[in-house]
Design a protein around this motif. Structure first.
Motif, PDB file in Angstrom:
ATOM      1  N   ILE A 280      16.792  48.285 -13.792  1.00 55.14           N
ATOM      2  CA  ILE A 280      16.859  46.889 -13.357  1.00 55.14           C
ATOM      3  C   ILE A 280      16.432  46.824 -11.898  1.00 55.14           C
ATOM      4  O   ILE A 280      16.919  47.597 -11.061  1.00 55.14           O
ATOM      5  CB  ILE A 280      18.281  46.322 -13.507  1.00 55.14           C
ATOM      6  N   GLY A 281      15.503  45.929 -11.580  1.00 57.02           N
ATOM      7  CA  GLY A 281      15.083  45.760 -10.188  1.00 57.02           C
ATOM      8  C   GLY A 281      13.610  45.441 -10.088  1.00 57.02           C
ATOM      9  O   GLY A 281      13.083  44.615 -10.839  1.00 57.02           O
ATOM     10  N   VAL A 282      12.937  46.094  -9.147  1.00 54.94           N
ATOM     11  CA  VAL A 282      11.499  45.924  -8.944  1.00 54.94           C
ATOM     12  C   VAL A 282      10.838  47.302  -9.044  1.00 54.94           C
ATOM     13  O   VAL A 282      11.530  48.323  -8.977  1.00 54.94           O
ATOM     14  CB  VAL A 282      11.189  45.277  -7.575  1.00 54.94           C
ATOM     15  N   PRO A 283       9.500  47.370  -9.234  1.00 52.78           N
ATOM     16  CA  PRO A 283       8.842  48.676  -9.347  1.00 52.78           C
ATOM     17  C   PRO A 283       9.169  49.591  -8.171  1.00 52.78           C
ATOM     18  O   PRO A 283       9.281  49.145  -7.023  1.00 52.78           O
ATOM     19  CB  PRO A 283       7.354  48.318  -9.384  1.00 52.78           C
ATOM     20  N   THR A 284       9.322  50.881  -8.472  1.00 56.78           N
ATOM     21  CA  THR A 284       9.715  51.848  -7.458  1.00 56.78           C
ATOM     22  C   THR A 284       8.526  52.224  -6.566  1.00 56.78           C
ATOM     23  O   THR A 284       7.401  51.767  -6.769  1.00 56.78           O
ATOM     24  CB  THR A 284      10.300  53.103  -8.116  1.00 56.78           C
ATOM     25  N   TYR A 285       8.779  53.081  -5.590  1.00 56.47           N
ATOM     26  CA  TYR A 285       7.783  53.412  -4.558  1.00 56.47           C
ATOM     27  C   TYR A 285       6.558  54.123  -5.132  1.00 56.47           C
ATOM     28  O   TYR A 285       5.421  53.826  -4.767  1.00 56.47           O
ATOM     29  CB  TYR A 285       8.451  54.290  -3.497  1.00 56.47           C
ATOM     30  N   GLY A 286       6.771  55.097  -6.008  1.00 55.70           N
ATOM     31  CA  GLY A 286       5.650  55.827  -6.598  1.00 55.70           C
ATOM     32  C   GLY A 286       5.256  57.060  -5.806  1.00 55.70           C
ATOM     33  O   GLY A 286       4.136  57.170  -5.327  1.00 55.70           O
ATOM     34  N   LYS A 287       6.183  58.025  -5.687  1.00 54.65           N
ATOM     35  CA  LYS A 287       5.892  59.281  -4.984  1.00 54.65           C
ATOM     36  C   LYS A 287       6.193  60.436  -5.929  1.00 54.65           C
ATOM     37  O   LYS A 287       7.357  60.781  -6.150  1.00 54.65           O
ATOM     38  CB  LYS A 287       6.721  59.417  -3.709  1.00 54.65           C
ATOM     39  N   ASP A 288       5.142  61.025  -6.499  1.00 52.77           N
ATOM     40  CA  ASP A 288       5.333  62.098  -7.475  1.00 52.77           C
ATOM     41  C   ASP A 288       4.784  63.429  -6.976  1.00 52.77           C
ATOM     42  O   ASP A 288       4.344  64.265  -7.765  1.00 52.77           O
ATOM     43  CB  ASP A 288       4.692  61.721  -8.812  1.00 52.77           C
ATOM     44  N   SER A 289       4.834  63.627  -5.674  1.00 52.82           N
ATOM     45  CA  SER A 289       4.372  64.891  -5.099  1.00 52.82           C
ATOM     46  C   SER A 289       5.551  65.740  -4.658  1.00 52.82           C
ATOM     47  O   SER A 289       6.642  65.235  -4.385  1.00 52.82           O
ATOM     48  CB  SER A 289       3.449  64.631  -3.905  1.00 52.82           C
ATOM     49  N   ILE A 290       5.324  67.054  -4.615  1.00 52.49           N
ATOM     50  CA  ILE A 290       6.307  68.008  -4.106  1.00 52.49           C
ATOM     51  C   ILE A 290       5.744  68.610  -2.835  1.00 52.49           C
ATOM     52  O   ILE A 290       4.591  69.058  -2.811  1.00 52.49           O
ATOM     53  CB  ILE A 290       6.594  69.110  -5.142  1.00 52.49           C
ATOM     54  N   GLN A 291       6.549  68.597  -1.775  1.00 54.08           N
ATOM     55  CA  GLN A 291       6.057  69.054  -0.481  1.00 54.08           C
ATOM     56  C   GLN A 291       6.850  70.242   0.029  1.00 54.08           C
ATOM     57  O   GLN A 291       8.070  70.319  -0.167  1.00 54.08           O
ATOM     58  CB  GLN A 291       6.124  67.919   0.547  1.00 54.08           C
ATOM     59  N   LEU A 292       6.155  71.154   0.667  1.00 56.85           N
ATOM     60  CA  LEU A 292       6.782  72.237   1.421  1.00 56.85           C
ATOM     61  C   LEU A 292       6.831  71.820   2.888  1.00 56.85           C
ATOM     62  O   LEU A 292       5.866  71.269   3.410  1.00 56.85           O
ATOM     63  CB  LEU A 292       5.992  73.536   1.258  1.00 56.85           C
ATOM     64  N   ILE A 293       7.962  72.077   3.538  1.00 61.28           N
ATOM     65  CA  ILE A 293       8.156  71.652   4.930  1.00 61.28           C
ATOM     66  C   ILE A 293       8.282  72.897   5.808  1.00 61.28           C
ATOM     67  O   ILE A 293       9.133  73.762   5.555  1.00 61.28           O
ATOM     68  CB  ILE A 293       9.397  70.763   5.071  1.00 61.28           C
TER      69      ILE A 293
END
Length: 278
Positions: free
Chosen positions: A209-222
Motif C-alpha cells: 500500500i502506498g506509492v511506487p518505491t525508489y527502484g534500487k536493485d544494485s549491490i554495492q561494496l563500500i
C-alpha cells in the motif's frame, strides 16, 4: 497521529522520555509554549522537542484514558535510532504496527521481537511500515523476508559480474508465515527494504500500500579511505521473480495512494481498513 489528528507518543526504551515519565500511548498536548492541535505541523513539533544535549524541554502530556494535562521535564540527550520500532495502532488494539527504519544485521531479530511483543498484547493483524527505509544490508533484508514466508519461497536472485546467478529461497517456514499482514511503501523505500516488500508481494504473502518505491536493485561494496571518505562500487544486481529490474520503476503497490495522502496517519488507516475488510 490518530484519525482525529491527535499526536501520541511511543518513547524508545531507556530514553530520556521514558526516564522522565512519558508512557507508551501518551497524548502530546504541548511542547513548551507550542500548543498542539490537529493542524500543528509535525516539523514544528520536532523542532521544538529537539535541541542541544543537556538542555531541558517541558512537554505537556496526557496519560490514557482521561488525558489530563501533566508537565514532564526531559533532559535532552543523544538517542540512537533502533532499526525497528513498534506499537499498537491508535484506535484499534487488534493492529500491530512495525516500523523498520533501516536494514541492519540486527533487523531480523528485532522484527521477530517486535511481533512477539505485539502478539503478547493481543494484536492479531500487522502492518509492516517501510515507507522511510532507504535500505541497508542485503543479507539482513533476505533474512527479514524469510520471517513471513514458507520454506522454498523465492526471495531474490542476484548475480555478480562474471559469476553464475544465485537464487535465495526461504530455508524453513517463517514463524509469521500466516499472520495477516500488509506492507506500507513510499518513494523512499529502497534497496534492501525493496527486497522485503518485493518478496512478500511476489509470493502473494502481503499486499503493498502506498506509492511506487525508489527502484534500487544494485549491490554495492563500500571501501573506506584514510581521509574519512569512501568509494561505493556497484558489484552486482538483484531482482525479484516476475519483476526483473526495478531501476527507474520501483515496486508497484497493489493499493496506490495519492502522493499527497502519504502522511503518517492516512496510509496506516488505509492499511487498517484493508486488513479488517478481508
Amino acid at each position: 497521529r490518530d484519525p482525529d489528528g491527535y499526536i501520541f507518543l511511543f518513547p524508545f526504551a531507556d530514553s530520556p522520555a521514558v526516564l522522565s515519565g512519558v508512557q507508551e500511548g501518551d497524548r502530546l498536548l504541548a511542547v513548551g509554549n507550542l500548543q498542539i492541535d490537529a493542524d500543528t505541523n509535525m516539523d514544528d513539533i520536532l523542532a521544538a522537542i529537539r535541541g542541544p544535549v543537556g538542555d531541558k524541554v517541558i512537554l505537556i502530556i496526557g496519560h490514557a484514558p482521561e488525558y489530563l494535562p501533566l508537565a514532564v521535564t526531559i533532559k535532552r540527550d543523544e538517542v540512537s535510532l533502533p532499526s525497528v520500532t513498534w506499537n499498537i495502532a491508535q484506535g484499534d488494539p487488534r493492529i500491530g504496527l512495525i516500523q523498520i527504519n533501516t536494514i541492519a544485521a540486527t533487523t531480523p531479530k528485532e522484527t521477530q521481537r517486535a511481533i512477539d511483543d505485539l502478539m503478547e498484547r493481543d494484536a492479531s493483524y500487522f502492518i509492516l511500515d517501510l515507507r522511510h527505509n532507504f535500505g541497508g544490508l542485503v543479507d539482513a533484508g533476505v533474512d527479514t523476508a524469510q520471517l513471513f514466508l514458507e520454506k522454498g519461497d523465492a526471495i531474490i536472485s542476484e548475480q555478480y559480474r562474471g559469476q553464475d546467478e544465485e537464487t535465495f529461497v526461504a530455508k524453513q517456514d517463517g514463524p509469521f508465515k500466516e499472520i495477516p499482514l500488509v506492507v506500507l511503501v513510499s518513494n523512499q523505500t529502497a534497496s534492501a527494504a525493496e527486497i522485503i516488500a518485493g518478496a512478500l508481494q511476489g509470493q502473494g504473502r502481503a499486499q503493498l500500500i502506498g506509492v511506487p518505491t525508489y527502484g534500487k536493485d544494485s549491490i554495492q561494496l563500500i571501501f573506506d579511505l584514510d581521509d574519512g571518505s569512501s568509494i561505493h562500487v556497484t558489484s552486482a544486481r538483484w531482482w525479484i521473480a516476475g519483476y526483473g529490474s526495478i531501476t527507474g520503476t520501483g515496486l508497484q503497490p497493489d493499493i496506490i495512494l495519492a502522493e499527497e495522502n502519504m502522511q503518517d496517519q492516512q496510509p496506516v488507516q488505509a492499511a487498517i481498513k484493508h486488513l479488517l475488510d478481508e
